[in-house]
Design a protein around this motif. Structure first.
Motif, short mmCIF file in Angstrom:
data_model
loop_
_atom_site.label_atom_id
_atom_site.label_comp_id
_atom_site.label_asym_id
_atom_site.label_seq_id
_atom_site.Cartn_x
_atom_site.Cartn_y
_atom_site.Cartn_z
N ALA A 346 0.83 -1.21 0.00
CA ALA A 346 0.00 0.00 0.00
C ALA A 346 0.87 1.26 0.00
N THR A 347 1.94 1.25 0.80
CA THR A 347 2.84 2.41 0.85
C THR A 347 3.49 2.66 -0.50
N LYS A 348 3.90 1.57 -1.16
CA LYS A 348 4.51 1.71 -2.48
C LYS A 348 3.51 2.28 -3.49
N ALA A 349 2.26 1.84 -3.41
CA ALA A 349 1.23 2.34 -4.32
C ALA A 349 0.96 3.83 -4.09
N VAL A 350 0.93 4.27 -2.83
CA VAL A 350 0.73 5.68 -2.53
C VAL A 350 1.87 6.51 -3.13
N THR A 351 3.10 6.03 -2.95
CA THR A 351 4.26 6.77 -3.43
C THR A 351 4.25 6.90 -4.95
N GLU A 352 3.89 5.82 -5.65
CA GLU A 352 3.97 5.81 -7.10
C GLU A 352 2.75 6.42 -7.78
N MET A 353 1.57 6.24 -7.19
CA MET A 353 0.33 6.61 -7.89
C MET A 353 -0.20 7.98 -7.51
N ASN A 354 0.21 8.54 -6.38
CA ASN A 354 -0.31 9.85 -5.99
C ASN A 354 0.18 10.92 -6.97
N GLY A 355 -0.74 11.60 -7.61
CA GLY A 355 -0.41 12.62 -8.60
C GLY A 355 -0.26 12.10 -10.01
N ARG A 356 -0.29 10.78 -10.21
CA ARG A 356 -0.15 10.24 -11.57
C ARG A 356 -1.43 10.52 -12.36
N ILE A 357 -1.26 10.87 -13.61
CA ILE A 357 -2.41 11.19 -14.47
C ILE A 357 -2.95 9.90 -15.07
N VAL A 358 -4.23 9.64 -14.82
CA VAL A 358 -4.92 8.48 -15.36
C VAL A 358 -6.18 8.97 -16.06
N SER A 359 -6.25 8.76 -17.37
CA SER A 359 -7.40 9.22 -18.18
C SER A 359 -7.60 10.73 -18.05
N THR A 360 -6.52 11.47 -18.24
CA THR A 360 -6.51 12.95 -18.29
C THR A 360 -6.69 13.62 -16.93
N LYS A 361 -6.75 12.85 -15.83
CA LYS A 361 -6.93 13.48 -14.52
C LYS A 361 -5.90 12.92 -13.54
N PRO A 362 -5.21 13.78 -12.80
CA PRO A 362 -4.24 13.29 -11.81
C PRO A 362 -4.96 12.74 -10.59
N LEU A 363 -4.48 11.61 -10.11
CA LEU A 363 -5.12 10.95 -8.96
C LEU A 363 -4.59 11.51 -7.65
N TYR A 364 -5.45 11.50 -6.65
CA TYR A 364 -5.02 11.73 -5.26
C TYR A 364 -5.15 10.41 -4.53
N VAL A 365 -4.04 9.91 -4.01
CA VAL A 365 -4.01 8.61 -3.34
C VAL A 365 -3.44 8.79 -1.94
N ALA A 366 -4.14 8.27 -0.95
CA ALA A 366 -3.69 8.35 0.44
C ALA A 366 -4.30 7.19 1.21
#
Length: 633
Positions: A346-366
């Motif tokens: 879960a920690t790795k996913a938060v680090t990698e995916m927070n702010g990543r753009i998916v389908s034209t929108k950046p994700l917020y992951v926490a």
């Protein structure tokens, strides 16, 4: 009542059951006829400042407080009868239960005053209350006497008596722990048995026939509906506890009318609710412990992302036990949850995916938080921010005040016109006629020397104003009580205090290398001051942006402030896509955007990622258009 007796403050009253709109002024107007009042305080919630429904009134003389208690108790203020008692700062007497009496089976017409009048004949009453809800009296109340003897007399006289044609129970107050312990001991010797899930084809005689083999039954009852059909449950009361216990052991889980029935000890509604609540809380705690650190909250999802797509995006970072996009009416609500098998994944996913753009929108992951935890964190942050704002001294919010006899030397006037901004959003600083000084010490410089004076902050930046870079600076040495940072354009120089003060003699100045040969008679641009330690984002042609400025701005303007600084940076790299990329990046959280503005490498990486998404989207649209054109031909 003896106001000066042991345990009572001399002249302090507690006033309860207040309407939420009752203020100190209303209470003063009500109680001032009783005598001089020293203070009144309505107790309020720390965060919301709403009244808690009670207040304290301190009189100058005990006799005045006693007069108010005797003559104003249960008077109506704003439609509610108030309840007055002597203020008990020490909760020991209240919690001990000594002299406290419990009354139940009260008629609905009996209120606080009627209960007080009824029981006041047995002794001095400290507190008297009928418990009510939004529908009125709940049929029970409490009377707290000054002494145990008065409470005993009241119980001996009133228990079993009729009040408004209803027989009341009067007894000593027992705490919840005492009642639960007493009831638990009684419950172990139960004789009443509860049976459910035997269907609609059952009556009293048949149920008696089934359970009579375990012993003598005192009563048997199958609960019926309005049509006379069984509700599927009933009760059997045995003569002895052993018989009831044997019936529970043998019949629980057996089949009656083709159904498995439940047979157990009959419970009161309050006991059953308490047991269910305890089980629910236990399951809730187990679930929280199970998903602690592995459940992620994902928001700002595109409308086209479903559960499978969400699982696919996060699957490279570990084993996913569940992935769910929250929907309403078949449409995505824009957020969801992803649960991993371990905290590390879960920690790795938060680090990698927070702010990543998916389908034209950046994700917020926490990490996912419970509503109570999130509310507590937000409340704590709000209170800290409020305390910080209240603790700020005046000079930090206004202009710099020079000590008496201290003067700022002139600096040369630059060729380009420069705009200067205060990093604080409250009061900026601009030039005026001259410094203020002691009248007894004549200024060694001409009257044209500028002074810092407060003015209203600019709402929007004018296009013809540019920020001067590499401006010449000269920063005076400042005493400890007035340490600041001089900020001119994009240059920031910290002013420090020497170990031995030298303000009495000739002024001490520090010149930058660009003005070592400057003429001392030129015009002085203003020196803009800001508090030490707060980083600012500097963009050419824009006002320096700090976190405090962003927090002070309205929510609808925060994104615009950041966008005004993002756009020129993006335009320098991708002029044709600057507008689209800026809109995409503004979907990211404000704190993340500030970090991007401070880190050019991170910003460049995020821009390239957005460009890749746009190019892929454009390629998809092009292929669709080609297919459509071929189909039409």
């Amino acid at each position: 009542m003896n106001a000066s007796g042991p345990g009572y403050p001399l002249a302090s009253l507690y006033v309860g059951d207040l309407h939420p709109d009752v203020t100190e002024a209303i209470l003063y107007e009500k109680f001032s006829p009783a005598g001089p009042i020293m203070s009144i305080r309505v107790c309020r919630d720390v965060a919301t400042r709403r009244s808690l429904g009670y207040a304290y009134i301190n009189f100058q003389q005990p006799v005045d407080a006693e007069r108010a208690l005797d003559t104003m108790n249960f008077d109506v203020i704003k439609g509610r009868p108030i309840r007055i008692m002597w203020s008990q700062r020490d909760p020991g007497l209240r919690k001990s239960g000594v002299g406290n009496v419990f009354i139940k089976n009260l008629d609905d017409s009996i209120d606080n005053k009627a209960l007080y009048d009824t029981f006041s004949a047995f002794g001095n009453i400290l507190s008297c209350k009928v418990v009510c809800d939004e529908n009125g009296s709940r049929g029970y109340g409490f009377v707290h006497f000054e002494t145990h003897e008065a409470a005993t007399r009241a119980i001996e006289t009133m228990n079993g008596m009729l009040l408004n044609d209803r027989k009341v129970f009067v007894g000593h107050f027992k705490s919840r722990k005492e009642r639960e312990a007493e009831f638990g001991a009684r419950a172990m010797e139960f004789t009443n048995v509860y049976i459910k899930n035997f269907g609609g084809d059952m009556d009293d005689d048949r149920l008696r026939e089934i359970f009579s083999k375990f012993g003598k039954t005192l009563s048997v009852k199958v609960m019926m509906d309005n049509t006379g059909r069984s509700k599927g449950f009933g009760f059997v009361n045995f003569e002895k506890h052993e018989e009831a216990q044997k019936a529970v052991a043998d019949m629980n889980g057996k089949e009656i009318n083709g159904r498995l029935v439940y047979v157990g000890r009959a419970q009161k509604r309050l006991e059953r609710q308490s047991e269910l609540k305890r089980k629910f809380e236990q399951l809730k705690q187990e679930r929280v412990s199970k998903y602690q650190g592995v459940n992620l909250y994902v928001k700002n999802l595109d409308d086209g992302i479903d559960d499978e797509r969400l699982r696919k995006e996060f699957s490279p970072y570990g084993t996913i036990t569940s992935a769910k996009v929250m929907t309403e009416g078949g449409h995505s609500k824009g957020f969801g949850f992803v649960c991993f098998s371990s905290p590390e994944e879960a920690t790795k996913a938060v680090t990698e995916m927070n702010g990543r753009i998916v389908s034209t929108k950046p994700l917020y992951v926490a990490l996912a938080q419970r509503k109570e935890e999130r509310k507590a964190i937000l409340t704590n942050q709000y209170m800290q921010r409020l305390a910080t704002m209240r603790a700020l001294p005046g000079p930090l919010l206004g202009s710099f005040q020079p000590p008496p006899g201290y003067f700022l030397p002139p600096m040369p006037q630059p060729q380009t016109r420069a705009a200067f901004y205060s990093p604080s959003p409250v009061v900026p600083v601009r030039a005026a006629t001259r410094w203020s000084a002691q009248p007894s010490r004549p200024p060694p410089y001409p009257a044209a020397t500028p002074v810092l004076r407060a003015a209203a902050p600019p709402r929007r930046l004018l296009s013809n104003i540019s920020t001067m870079r590499q401006a010449s600076t000269q920063v005076p040495r400042v005493p400890p009580q007035a340490q600041r940072v001089a900020n001119i354009g994009t240059q920031t120089v910290s002013a420090r205090v020497p170990s031995s003060p030298t303000l009495r003699g000739a002024p001490q100045y520090k010149y930058s290398s660009a003005v070592r040969n400057a003429q001392p008679m030129g015009h002085v641009p203003p020196v803009v001051l800001r508090q030490v330690g707060e980083p600012a984002v500097h963009i050419q042609g824009q006002e320096p942006l700090t976190a405090s400025m962003l927090a002070a701005a309205p929510p609808q303007e925060q994104k615009q402030m950041i966008g005004e600084r993002l756009y020129p940076l993006i335009h320098a790299m991708h002029p044709s896509l600057a507008g689209k990329i800026t809109g995409m990046l503004l979907e990211i959280d404000n704190s993340e955007l500030l970090l991007l503005l401070e880190s050019p490498d991170s910003l460049r990486s995020k821009i390239e990622e957005a460009v890749a998404v746009l190019q892929a989207h454009q390629a998809t649209e092009t292929s669709h258009q080609s297919s459509a054109a071929a189909f039409l031909q």
